[in-house]
Enzyme design. Structure first.
Site, PDB file in Angstrom:
ATOM      1  N   ASP A  20       0.903  -1.108   0.075  1.00  0.00           N
ATOM      2  CA  ASP A  20       0.009  -0.087   0.031  1.00  0.00           C
ATOM      3  C   ASP A  20       0.728   1.222  -0.152  1.00  0.00           C
ATOM      4  O   ASP A  20       0.538   2.170  -0.812  1.00  0.00           O
ATOM      5  CB  ASP A  20      -0.855   0.086   1.142  1.00  0.00           C
ATOM      6  CG  ASP A  20      -1.778  -1.375   1.470  1.00  0.00           C
ATOM      7  OD1 ASP A  20      -2.414  -1.529   0.616  1.00  0.00           O
ATOM      8  OD2 ASP A  20      -1.390  -2.053   2.272  1.00  0.00           O
ATOM      9  N   GLU A 276       1.986  -6.551  -5.290  1.00  0.00           N
ATOM     10  CA  GLU A 276       1.819  -5.744  -6.234  1.00  0.00           C
ATOM     11  C   GLU A 276       2.978  -5.015  -6.922  1.00  0.00           C
ATOM     12  O   GLU A 276       3.466  -5.114  -8.087  1.00  0.00           O
ATOM     13  CB  GLU A 276       0.517  -4.809  -5.903  1.00  0.00           C
ATOM     14  CG  GLU A 276       0.265  -4.015  -7.227  1.00  0.00           C
ATOM     15  CD  GLU A 276      -1.142  -3.319  -6.911  1.00  0.00           C
ATOM     16  OE1 GLU A 276      -2.003  -3.925  -6.171  1.00  0.00           O
ATOM     17  OE2 GLU A 276      -1.208  -2.223  -7.429  1.00  0.00           O
TER      18      GLU A 276
HETATM   19  O1  TRH Z   1       4.667  -6.119   0.618  1.00  0.00           O
HETATM   20  P1  TRH Z   1       3.808  -6.628  -0.241  1.00  0.00           P
HETATM   21  O2  TRH Z   1       3.066  -8.044   0.048  1.00  0.00           O
HETATM   22  O3  TRH Z   1       2.379  -5.748  -0.411  1.00  0.00           O
HETATM   23  C1  TRH Z   1       1.063  -5.948  -0.461  1.00  0.00           C
HETATM   24  C2  TRH Z   1       0.347  -5.562   0.514  1.00  0.00           C
HETATM   25  O4  TRH Z   1       0.007  -6.758   1.352  1.00  0.00           O
HETATM   26  C3  TRH Z   1      -1.088  -5.129   0.184  1.00  0.00           C
HETATM   27  O5  TRH Z   1      -1.916  -4.976   1.356  1.00  0.00           O
HETATM   28  C4  TRH Z   1      -1.750  -5.926  -0.951  1.00  0.00           C
HETATM   29  O6  TRH Z   1      -2.765  -5.360  -1.181  1.00  0.00           O
HETATM   30  C5  TRH Z   1      -0.568  -6.201  -1.943  1.00  0.00           C
HETATM   31  O7  TRH Z   1       0.636  -6.605  -1.562  1.00  0.00           O
HETATM   32  C6  TRH Z   1      -1.416  -6.898  -2.904  1.00  0.00           C
HETATM   33  O8  TRH Z   1       4.357  -6.539  -1.694  1.00  0.00           O
HETATM   34  P2  TRH Z   1       4.357  -5.425  -2.725  1.00  0.00           P
HETATM   35  O9  TRH Z   1       3.267  -4.877  -3.277  1.00  0.00           O
HETATM   36  O10 TRH Z   1       5.498  -6.070  -3.742  1.00  0.00           O
HETATM   37  O11 TRH Z   1       5.206  -4.566  -1.998  1.00  0.00           O
HETATM   38  C7  TRH Z   1       6.523  -4.546  -1.462  1.00  0.00           C
HETATM   39  C8  TRH Z   1       7.435  -3.031  -1.470  1.00  0.00           C
HETATM   40  O12 TRH Z   1       8.360  -3.237  -0.980  1.00  0.00           O
HETATM   41  C9  TRH Z   1       7.560  -2.939  -2.914  1.00  0.00           C
HETATM   42  O13 TRH Z   1       7.528  -1.256  -3.070  1.00  0.00           O
HETATM   43  C10 TRH Z   1       9.053  -3.192  -3.055  1.00  0.00           C
HETATM   44  C11 TRH Z   1       9.483  -2.769  -1.440  1.00  0.00           C
HETATM   45  N1  TRH Z   1      10.783  -3.533  -1.056  1.00  0.00           N
HETATM   46  C12 TRH Z   1      11.903  -2.729  -0.682  1.00  0.00           C
HETATM   47  O14 TRH Z   1      11.807  -1.351  -0.717  1.00  0.00           O
HETATM   48  N2  TRH Z   1      12.978  -3.367  -0.366  1.00  0.00           N
HETATM   49  C13 TRH Z   1      13.130  -4.625  -0.343  1.00  0.00           C
HETATM   50  O15 TRH Z   1      14.015  -5.234   0.090  1.00  0.00           O
HETATM   51  C14 TRH Z   1      12.192  -5.313  -0.850  1.00  0.00           C
HETATM   52  C15 TRH Z   1      12.126  -6.865  -0.793  1.00  0.00           C
HETATM   53  C16 TRH Z   1      11.009  -4.958  -1.218  1.00  0.00           C
END
Ligand code: TRH
Length: 380
Positions: A20, A276
């Protein structure tokens, strides 16, 4: 007289994890950097935000980061004027006093719900449609997506060019990885792993360990570490840990700041991603990927998985398409990965070419920030 900037308010409740805030922070920065609008980003959990952007001061209710005015969205809402454009991310409920402020404006704002990403067909029919009204203020649906007629995907200007330059420079990659303490073994397949807990992981790691070619697996700290610990038979894995098991080296990385996550994906030959935002970033990396989709009630996420796969495999040969689809399905069901990984590896060159072609095809669409601005321009 200087031209007055359009003011945008983006509201984000951190439901769980990082998606989010990951999406809204990225969007807010891009709107400021590329569209010269003034953005306030209202966030209810600055701790999650701090993981992506360590400069965030979690004790401050108002701060500026990369040109974005970051506001703590506390339960005790202080009266504030409404902006010209209001984005409620992922159907979050705006404070009622703020909705009254929207209705009190002489010209009501453009109010949009930024929805979750999906490859399903129905979103084309719903994108841009009016949703509910609050008093006389109309809300609109805005759907990101992979196909024409949707709001597209977040993609900053010049992203693919930066990615290409990085991937063409072994030195840039080496330096970046060394900054994370990673010394890539010659000839090793480099994989990044970002996923939810997954019972299929052990079989995948068994397969990689038993392979004739070496693999170097990079795991940023997060929810999958418990499964990695169980497989390794160790406790308390933390950033910096490196463990070798036959052909497989497992290395735990710190959770990197969001702008460092791209070069990590660009450096790897294969990226396991989730949710996402990381899912989209792995597509822009132009490399084969594995998606752990966010689980939803009544397994509706499985329809989303199939909708994406149906689109993604277009242009692949039948065997390659079956291999990658089988791998994704097994991963999302927590099933044994061995055969699917081996089949996937058989079609590696084709899958590599396809990942780049998919990325370029997606980049033909207007990016999500530009599409939002265009939606506003059409609406005025
Ligand atoms: O963290 P996520 O699983 O997020 C979500 C939420 O659960 C949300 O509620 C749900 O609706 C959605 O998934 C579908 O996965 P996502 O979307 O990939 O977000 C992770 C973020 O973290 C992304 O912006 C990349 C960042 N990130 C870093 O900045 N550093 C890191 O080392 C990693 C592994 C990720």
């Amino acid at each position: 007289m200087p031209e007055l900037k359009t003011r945008w308010d983006i509201f984000c409740t951190v439901v769980d994890n990082f998606g989010d805030i990951g999406v809204t922070w990225r969007l807010a920065r891009q709107l400021v950097a590329e569209h010269s609008v003034a953005v306030r980003l209202w966030v209810d959990d600055l701790r999650a935000f701090e993981r992506l952007c360590p400069e965030i001061d979690i004790n401050v209710s108002q701060q500026w980061q990369e040109g974005v005015e970051v506001r703590q969205w506390s339960a005790d809402w202080q009266p504030t004027d409404a902006a010209d454009v209001v984005i409620a991310a992922f159907a979050c409920q705006l404070p009622s006093a703020y909705m009254d402020a929207m209705a009190a404006r002489e010209k009501p704002p453009l109010w949009m719900n930024l929805d979750y990403l999906s490859a399903e067909n129905w979103i084309v029919g719903c994108h841009g449609l009016p949703s509910v009204k609050y008093k006389h203020v109309q809300k609109f649906f805005f759907f990101p997506g992979f196909q024409k007629g949707t709001g597209g995907l977040l993609r900053e200007n010049g992203l693919l060019e930066r990615r290409r330059q990085f991937q063409q420079s072994p030195q840039a990659q080496r330096e970046f990885l060394q900054g994370l303490g990673v010394d890539r073994a010659e000839g090793a397949l480099l994989i990044s792993l970002f996923a939810y807990e997954n019972t299929g992981l052990a079989s995948w790691l068994d397969t990689l360990a038993g392979d004739s070619a070496p693999t170097h697996l990079l795991v940023p700290e997060g929810r999958i570490l418990g499964d990695v610990e169980r497989w390794l038979g160790v406790d308390g894995l933390a950033a910096g840990a490196v463990h070798a098991r036959n052909a497989l080296t497992v290395q735990v990385l710190p959770f990197v700041r969001q702008d460092q996550y791209d070069p990590l994906l660009w450096s790897c030959d294969f990226n396991a991603v989730r949710g996402e935002d990381s899912f989209v970033r792995a597509q822009w990396a132009g490399r084969p990927l594995l998606w752990h989709i966010y689980q939803q009630e009544e397994d509706v996420h499985l329809d989303k998985l199939e909708a994406f796969l149906e689109r993604y495999v277009k242009g692949l040969s039948q065997p390659a398409s079956e291999a990658i689809s089988g791998l994704w399905r097994a991963w999302n069901a927590g099933e044994t990965m061995t055969d699917h990984w081996q089949s996937t590896r058989k079609h590696w060159p084709e899958l590599q070419k396809h990942a780049e072609a998919w990325c370029l095809e997606q980049a033909l669409q207007a990016d999500l920030a530009a599409a939002l601005v265009q939606f506003y321009v059409n609406w005025i």
